[in-house]
Write an enzyme that holds these catalytic residues in place. Sequence first.
Site, PDB file in Angstrom:
ATOM      1  N   GLU A 450      21.598  -3.729  -5.720  1.00  0.00           N
ATOM      2  CA  GLU A 450      22.456  -2.780  -6.544  1.00  0.00           C
ATOM      3  C   GLU A 450      21.870  -1.920  -6.829  1.00  0.00           C
ATOM      4  O   GLU A 450      22.658  -1.087  -7.630  1.00  0.00           O
ATOM      5  CB  GLU A 450      22.391  -3.393  -7.768  1.00  0.00           C
ATOM      6  CG  GLU A 450      23.165  -5.046  -7.761  1.00  0.00           C
ATOM      7  CD  GLU A 450      23.518  -5.344  -8.838  1.00  0.00           C
ATOM      8  OE1 GLU A 450      23.854  -4.856  -9.793  1.00  0.00           O
ATOM      9  OE2 GLU A 450      23.664  -6.866  -8.983  1.00  0.00           O
TER      10      GLU A 450
HETATM   11  C1  LIG Z   1      16.770 -11.081  -3.108  1.00  0.00           C
HETATM   12  C2  LIG Z   1      17.948  -9.747  -2.861  1.00  0.00           C
HETATM   13  C3  LIG Z   1      19.227 -10.317  -2.395  1.00  0.00           C
HETATM   14  C4  LIG Z   1      20.394  -9.888  -2.567  1.00  0.00           C
HETATM   15  N1  LIG Z   1      21.743 -10.091  -2.600  1.00  0.00           N
HETATM   16  C5  LIG Z   1      22.444  -9.215  -1.938  1.00  0.00           C
HETATM   17  C6  LIG Z   1      23.782  -9.813  -1.869  1.00  0.00           C
HETATM   18  O1  LIG Z   1      24.254 -10.724  -3.207  1.00  0.00           O
HETATM   19  N2  LIG Z   1      24.551  -9.482  -1.748  1.00  0.00           N
HETATM   20  C7  LIG Z   1      24.355  -8.352  -0.294  1.00  0.00           C
HETATM   21  O2  LIG Z   1      25.187  -7.967   0.259  1.00  0.00           O
HETATM   22  N3  LIG Z   1      22.836  -7.965  -0.209  1.00  0.00           N
HETATM   23  C8  LIG Z   1      21.860  -8.632  -0.611  1.00  0.00           C
HETATM   24  N4  LIG Z   1      20.488  -8.175  -0.730  1.00  0.00           N
HETATM   25  C9  LIG Z   1      20.679  -6.471  -0.111  1.00  0.00           C
HETATM   26  C10 LIG Z   1      19.805  -4.827  -1.043  1.00  0.00           C
HETATM   27  O3  LIG Z   1      21.242  -5.460  -1.341  1.00  0.00           O
HETATM   28  C11 LIG Z   1      19.422  -4.682   0.021  1.00  0.00           C
HETATM   29  O4  LIG Z   1      17.997  -5.054   0.147  1.00  0.00           O
HETATM   30  C12 LIG Z   1      19.628  -3.142  -0.289  1.00  0.00           C
HETATM   31  O5  LIG Z   1      20.464  -2.773  -0.313  1.00  0.00           O
HETATM   32  C13 LIG Z   1      18.613  -2.346   0.442  1.00  0.00           C
HETATM   33  O6  LIG Z   1      19.094  -2.579   1.284  1.00  0.00           O
HETATM   34  P1  LIG Z   1      17.353  -2.635   3.120  1.00  0.00           P
HETATM   35  O7  LIG Z   1      16.296  -3.981   2.371  1.00  0.00           O
HETATM   36  O8  LIG Z   1      18.067  -3.268   4.127  1.00  0.00           O
HETATM   37  O9  LIG Z   1      16.669  -1.796   3.144  1.00  0.00           O
HETATM   38  P2  LIG Z   1      17.080  -0.715   3.494  1.00  0.00           P
HETATM   39  O10 LIG Z   1      18.218   0.078   4.049  1.00  0.00           O
HETATM   40  O11 LIG Z   1      16.303  -0.776   5.396  1.00  0.00           O
HETATM   41  O12 LIG Z   1      16.140   0.637   3.158  1.00  0.00           O
HETATM   42  C14 LIG Z   1      14.628   0.848   3.236  1.00  0.00           C
HETATM   43  C15 LIG Z   1      13.991   1.145   2.376  1.00  0.00           C
HETATM   44  O13 LIG Z   1      14.687   2.773   2.791  1.00  0.00           O
HETATM   45  C16 LIG Z   1      14.923   3.783   1.553  1.00  0.00           C
HETATM   46  N5  LIG Z   1      16.365   4.037   2.424  1.00  0.00           N
HETATM   47  C17 LIG Z   1      17.322   4.233   3.055  1.00  0.00           C
HETATM   48  N6  LIG Z   1      18.153   4.431   3.099  1.00  0.00           N
HETATM   49  C18 LIG Z   1      18.045   5.943   2.567  1.00  0.00           C
HETATM   50  C19 LIG Z   1      18.099   7.456   2.762  1.00  0.00           C
HETATM   51  N7  LIG Z   1      19.403   7.720   3.237  1.00  0.00           N
HETATM   52  N8  LIG Z   1      17.025   8.064   1.992  1.00  0.00           N
HETATM   53  C20 LIG Z   1      16.603   7.968   1.083  1.00  0.00           C
HETATM   54  N9  LIG Z   1      15.856   6.112   1.326  1.00  0.00           N
HETATM   55  C21 LIG Z   1      16.764   5.745   2.009  1.00  0.00           C
HETATM   56  C22 LIG Z   1      15.311   2.156   0.609  1.00  0.00           C
HETATM   57  O14 LIG Z   1      15.811   2.641  -0.119  1.00  0.00           O
HETATM   58  C23 LIG Z   1      14.346   1.535   0.824  1.00  0.00           C
HETATM   59  O15 LIG Z   1      13.217   2.088   0.004  1.00  0.00           O
HETATM   60  C24 LIG Z   1      19.925  -8.691  -1.718  1.00  0.00           C
HETATM   61  C25 LIG Z   1      18.807  -8.326  -1.224  1.00  0.00           C
HETATM   62  C26 LIG Z   1      17.290  -9.239  -2.209  1.00  0.00           C
HETATM   63  C27 LIG Z   1      16.076  -8.645  -1.422  1.00  0.00           C
END
Ligand SMILES: Cc1cc2nc3c(=O)[nH]c(=O)nc-3n(C[C@H](O)[C@H](O)[C@H](O)COP(=O)(O)OP(=O)(O)OC[C@H]3O[C@@H](n4cnc5c(N)ncnc54)[C@H](O)[C@@H]3O)c2cc1C
Length: 665
Positions: A450
């Site tokens: 979120e």
């Molecule tokens: C248990 C769980 C439930 C979830 N439920 C849902 C759901 O119901 N529906 C859904 O659609 N998704 C869901 N998600 C996905 C979740 O929203 C994503 O994990 C989240 O958006 C972060 O994306 P990512 O994990 O791919 O991290 P990435 O985007 O790969 O980021 C990796 C790291 O880099 C940082 N980062 C990325 N971009 C930037 C930037 N521009 N500047 C600085 N830092 C940055 C991030 O903060 C993070 O620390 C869920 C994930 C989990 C683990």
Amino acid sequence: MWQDAHGCRGFAMTTTESPQTKVDATATAAPPSGHVSERQARQVAEAARETEWRKPSFGKQLFLGRFNVGLIDPWPRPNPEQTKRGEPFLKALEEFVKDIDGAQIERDARIPDEVLTGLAKLGAFGMKIDPEYGGLGLSNLDYCRALMLLGSANPAVSALVSAHQSIGVPQPLKLFGTKEQKEKFLPRLAKGEISAFLLTEADVGSDPARLRTTAMPTAEGDYILNGVKLWATNGTVASLLVVMAQVPKSDGHRGGITAFVVETESEGVTIERRNGFMGLRGLENSVTRFHDVRVPKENLIGKEGQGLKIALTTLNTGRLSLPANCVGAGKWSTAVAREWARNRVQWGRPVGGHEAIARKIAFMAATTYGMESMLELCCMLADDNRNDIRIEAALIKLFGSEMAWVIADDLMQIRGGRGYETAESLAARGERPIGVEQMQRDLRINRIFEGSTEIMHLLIAREAVDKHLAVAGDIIDPDASTGAKTKAGMRAGAFYAAWLPTLAVGRGQVPGGYGSFGSLAKHLRYVERASRKLARSTFYGMTRWQGKLERKQAFLGRIVDIGAELFAMSATCVRAHAERDVHPEGLELADLFCRQARLRVREHFRALWRNTDARDVAVAKRIADGRYAWLEQGVLPVPDSGEWVSTWEVGPSTEKDVRRRIPTA
Ligand SMILES: Cc1cc2nc3c(=O)[nH]c(=O)nc-3n(C[C@H](O)[C@H](O)[C@H](O)COP(=O)(O)OP(=O)(O)OC[C@H]3O[C@@H](n4cnc5c(N)ncnc54)[C@H](O)[C@@H]3O)c2cc1C
């Protein structure tokens, strides 16, 4: 659960208010596959922003150096009509929750059918759905209280109910759905059918511009959906989904990222996997494949290209459910710490009597009070609908998830070895089954989904500098025409000539200012002064770095963290003062919270200008280049088989469908 951001997954230094730089969501939406530049990613994020401010915003004013306490004082009161609806439900829910076996959910990694059907009978799946569609129509305040109760039985239950209502089908339909859509879907959901929200893909985390799932328009006006979605909370049990997909631009089609309601039972939908995590073991989280799934045109939510905007607007209040769990964790931790610290005796006194532990307990209680004050304020402001709470809700999400994590870590320390031991193991030895390690595992995700902390910093910072971009954005926008730059120069001159002097003096410098708040007045005077200093600091940052400010994420993060602390202090003081007859002790907690917050704020202000940010970035680059690779020797190498990010191709599923069908209540 989702997402970073369907909003600002970057910090776009452009203003959508200027015609020259106006971003068209459809124009910037990435092609269904291929390279997406940083600029495109930022433009997609920027296009998803809500640009209008129709109602007053306490948070926005705060970042501009205007501490308008009148927007939150008098402390709002819950609407009596809604309280009348909410109270009996919360009572019934509490009774129900007492019988949920949280340990069993943890053990089996599954919420039993009876729990889900029981919740459905109570109406819990329709808490936020209007009564005319069969829901309970609860206020945000009661909804959050219900989530807190559910989370105290097992956080996976709360996560399921909130993913269903805060980001799943009910909320986007409430805000953007047609009458027909509401009539068709909401009664089903209110009765207990479960919904989920699907944006994330293997290559789409914080950056929606990379979205590859497509919805191709057909000659009849329907859409054909193809793609694979990752990590959909409730995805294995949901019957209705909100799916985000790219509609290609074509004749008669504006195109862009678009939101659809999809029936899980449609042909071509396969639930390929149920994912497992560090915590929230009961979570029903899926990998979902769509292969040539026909989605009727009536299921499009809003318009083509509005998907991310819909998601972001949904989150304005949807974001409040996650901090409700954080507040719940704070309450539970305080209760455990209080009992334990009185009973555990080491070195001649209860451990709570040792200063090192006492400090942690005091922090826990004060911070829980602070978080709860922020949350309740946000909920009631959302309920009375007079203020824009998008900044405040984002601040409590950020602050709550970070602080709850510190609290959980402190509780583990206070409990010593027992904090690290599982509840089951404690019980087997005849001790109380207090699962601190489980709480930590369950809580950790709140800083990621979120809107991860990093993305929340950017999202809030974007709003914090919105006024500056509106008046002066074109000056630093490389794409703006000379004419636009000249106009912006004049606009900025007029704005700053009037605004900057207001940051020099204020009520916070007047002895006795905010005197009606009694012993807490000094803290509000501090907030007023610090708010002006915050605005001055933001302005210095803008003049120093101009367009490059968007890359100064550490600076922006501190600006936002200061804003969060000031909002927290304001909410805490106003609440404690308003409730002084009922809970006079609240004044003590508010005072302690503010004293601790002031220390944090002071440190953030100092670090704005004295830090290792530039060096950190330089060293991180050298690390990436392998300069210090020798440092990694002496341990086994990290696995080198498998992809870092899995890839997928469109096509029929080759996996067994693992969906779980919940019996109807
Ligand atoms: C248990 C769980 C439930 C979830 N439920 C849902 C759901 O119901 N529906 C859904 O659609 N998704 C869901 N998600 C996905 C979740 O929203 C994503 O994990 C989240 O958006 C972060 O994306 P990512 O994990 O791919 O991290 P990435 O985007 O790969 O980021 C990796 C790291 O880099 C940082 N980062 C990325 N971009 C930037 C930037 N521009 N500047 C600085 N830092 C940055 C991030 O903060 C993070 O620390 C869920 C994930 C989990 C683990």
